[in-house]
Design an enzyme around this catalytic site. Sequence first.
Site, PDB file in Angstrom:
ATOM      1  N   ARG A  28       3.448  13.672  -8.324  1.00  0.00           N
ATOM      2  CA  ARG A  28       3.525  12.724  -9.431  1.00  0.00           C
ATOM      3  C   ARG A  28       2.176  12.621 -10.132  1.00  0.00           C
ATOM      4  O   ARG A  28       1.132  12.585  -9.484  1.00  0.00           O
ATOM      5  CB  ARG A  28       3.948  11.364  -8.879  1.00  0.00           C
ATOM      6  CG  ARG A  28       3.974  10.258  -9.900  1.00  0.00           C
ATOM      7  CD  ARG A  28       4.841   9.110  -9.441  1.00  0.00           C
ATOM      8  NE  ARG A  28       4.148   8.207  -8.531  1.00  0.00           N
ATOM      9  CZ  ARG A  28       4.695   7.082  -8.068  1.00  0.00           C
ATOM     10  NH1 ARG A  28       5.930   6.745  -8.405  1.00  0.00           N
ATOM     11  NH2 ARG A  28       4.037   6.307  -7.256  1.00  0.00           N
ATOM     12  N   GLY A  48       2.591   3.761   1.430  1.00  0.00           N
ATOM     13  CA  GLY A  48       3.113   4.038   2.763  1.00  0.00           C
ATOM     14  C   GLY A  48       3.742   5.408   2.876  1.00  0.00           C
ATOM     15  O   GLY A  48       3.987   5.910   3.973  1.00  0.00           O
ATOM     16  N   ARG A  49       4.026   5.992   1.735  1.00  0.00           N
ATOM     17  CA  ARG A  49       4.619   7.350   1.780  1.00  0.00           C
ATOM     18  C   ARG A  49       4.105   8.184   0.620  1.00  0.00           C
ATOM     19  O   ARG A  49       4.807   9.058   0.107  1.00  0.00           O
ATOM     20  CB  ARG A  49       6.132   7.251   1.704  1.00  0.00           C
ATOM     21  CG  ARG A  49       6.559   6.482   0.481  1.00  0.00           C
ATOM     22  CD  ARG A  49       7.964   6.722   0.133  1.00  0.00           C
ATOM     23  NE  ARG A  49       8.372   5.660  -0.778  1.00  0.00           N
ATOM     24  CZ  ARG A  49       9.518   5.629  -1.381  1.00  0.00           C
ATOM     25  NH1 ARG A  49      10.379   6.581  -1.165  1.00  0.00           N
ATOM     26  NH2 ARG A  49       9.813   4.649  -2.185  1.00  0.00           N
ATOM     27  N   GLY A  53       0.820  -1.214   0.000  1.00  0.00           N
ATOM     28  CA  GLY A  53       0.000   0.000   0.000  1.00  0.00           C
ATOM     29  C   GLY A  53       0.848   1.256   0.000  1.00  0.00           C
ATOM     30  O   GLY A  53       2.066   1.212   0.170  1.00  0.00           O
ATOM     31  N   ASP A  73       4.125  -4.895  -7.447  1.00  0.00           N
ATOM     32  CA  ASP A  73       3.552  -3.638  -6.940  1.00  0.00           C
ATOM     33  C   ASP A  73       4.119  -2.433  -7.695  1.00  0.00           C
ATOM     34  O   ASP A  73       3.649  -1.312  -7.506  1.00  0.00           O
ATOM     35  CB  ASP A  73       3.814  -3.492  -5.431  1.00  0.00           C
ATOM     36  CG  ASP A  73       5.274  -3.662  -5.071  1.00  0.00           C
ATOM     37  OD1 ASP A  73       5.839  -4.729  -5.360  1.00  0.00           O
ATOM     38  OD2 ASP A  73       5.860  -2.723  -4.509  1.00  0.00           O
TER      39      ASP A  73
END
Length: 493
Positions: free
Chosen positions: A172, A88-89, A86, A251
């Site tokens: 992004r 996380g940052r 997932g 991922d």
Amino acid sequence: MKLAFDNSYARLFERMYARAAPTPVRAPALLRVNRALSERLGVDADALASPEGVAVLAGNVVPEGAEPIALAYAGHQFGSFVRQLGDGRAVLLGELVAPDGARRDLQLKGAGRTPFSRGGDGRAALGPVLREYLVSEAMAALGVPTTRALAAVATGELVHRDEALPGAVLARVAASHLRVGTFEYFAAREDREALQSLTKYALERHYPGARPSDEAGGEALALLEGVIEAQAELVARWMGVGFVHGVMNTDNTSIAGETIDYGPCAFLDTYSPARTYSSIDRGGRYAFGNQPRIALWNLTRLAEALLPLLAADESDAVRLAEGALEAYVPRFEAAYGEVLRAKLGLTRRGADDRLLARDLLERMAAGHVDHTRLFRRLCESARTPEADAEVAALFDDPGAFLSWAEDWRRRVADEPGTADARADAMRRVNPAFIPRNHRVEEALAAAHEGDLGPFDALHAALARPFDEQPESAHLAAPPDAEFQEHYRTFCGT
Ligand code: AMP
Ligand code: MG
């Protein structure tokens, strides 16, 4: 700060994400804003660069219409399944619908902790942020599908890795942040309902031209076929420019077929299929020449995740999945064949083109030849054989090129068009400039000292990779053998 958000992912099931506002930073300061991309997105670049805009880019202010979420996903990392990864940052602020109608995610990477952070701090250091900015924008200019960099801001805070480093946030932009791992997450939980909803969503968002059959598994099959095709095309493009992703975990494999996550990536200098750069890729799993195979491995994980949707009967589902996966190798071979044909200045399809190209690549590997230089110099050889000596000089044994060039010229004799036109066409596919590893490192080292000059110079050259830019010739040249031998990359955490 007006941004045209429409957050379709947040309207799916709540268990697909976690609500997670960005954590404000101490002293946001704009590093760079991407004006050309802002314009395409219909975002006012001046507003983005204003204090109000920078507050949004740093995560200090959540703009109107944004619904910040962290996406849930799982993934196979170096072959081992991890049930829960997932964002996380990273925080997805929302989806921007551009004037051209295209929907794109706007994500802040390095925006602080989320429910998926595990032990991490949720932050990003300046170096990796600027590296992703530079390399993703270079990939876009090279014509390779990729996420983009809208802006980078400094946080005025330190992040603690092996040492204390200045922190930064990358804004992004992506077709979406759906990954193969997103599907694996729900498959692992046997959450058929979420898997079905995700499949329909991804198909409509990324493969609107697909015509799924009315059978029960039609949408899942259409999605699988679409992703297989997109990944085959993507990896073929990587191979054409010598890009080594470095961490092709599931991922980091985009459902939309974009290059995503530029942690330990690098570009080949000397052509070598076995080359890896990442310090943690000890087995060479993600070596340059392994990338086509690994993409298929990742797609096979997607197919497995979709099995429950493909057909009620498991053996029927497996048959459909295998049928779809069988298309990958021919699709990749065709795509890479087109890439190589263009690089060699060939427009017609010849039965032996693949052999001709493979022969050259093998000679390049044996002769320790710089990948980018070779193809760029070959453009001049297409114009006149007088340039052959300069190409041949790149090989340990110049004769290896000269004998290949005889075969090439025999093949080129079947081509339409003049030698000049051929050379021009080759210059539009064989870049003079790629993000050379040593130049990227130099630019990041200077930025670390507060000097963005080298970053800007490199960024400017890479924005026009197919143009001769004599004033930037030093940025086109490969590093020395010593640098090449020792260069390693690290995951950008
Ligand atoms: P990556 O190696 O960047 O693809 O990340 C792999 C996983 O680790 C993802 O779930 C990331 O969100 C998570 N991650 C990486 N760095 C951090 C960090 N500094 N804080 C929290 N999570 C992180
Ligand atoms: Mg990742």
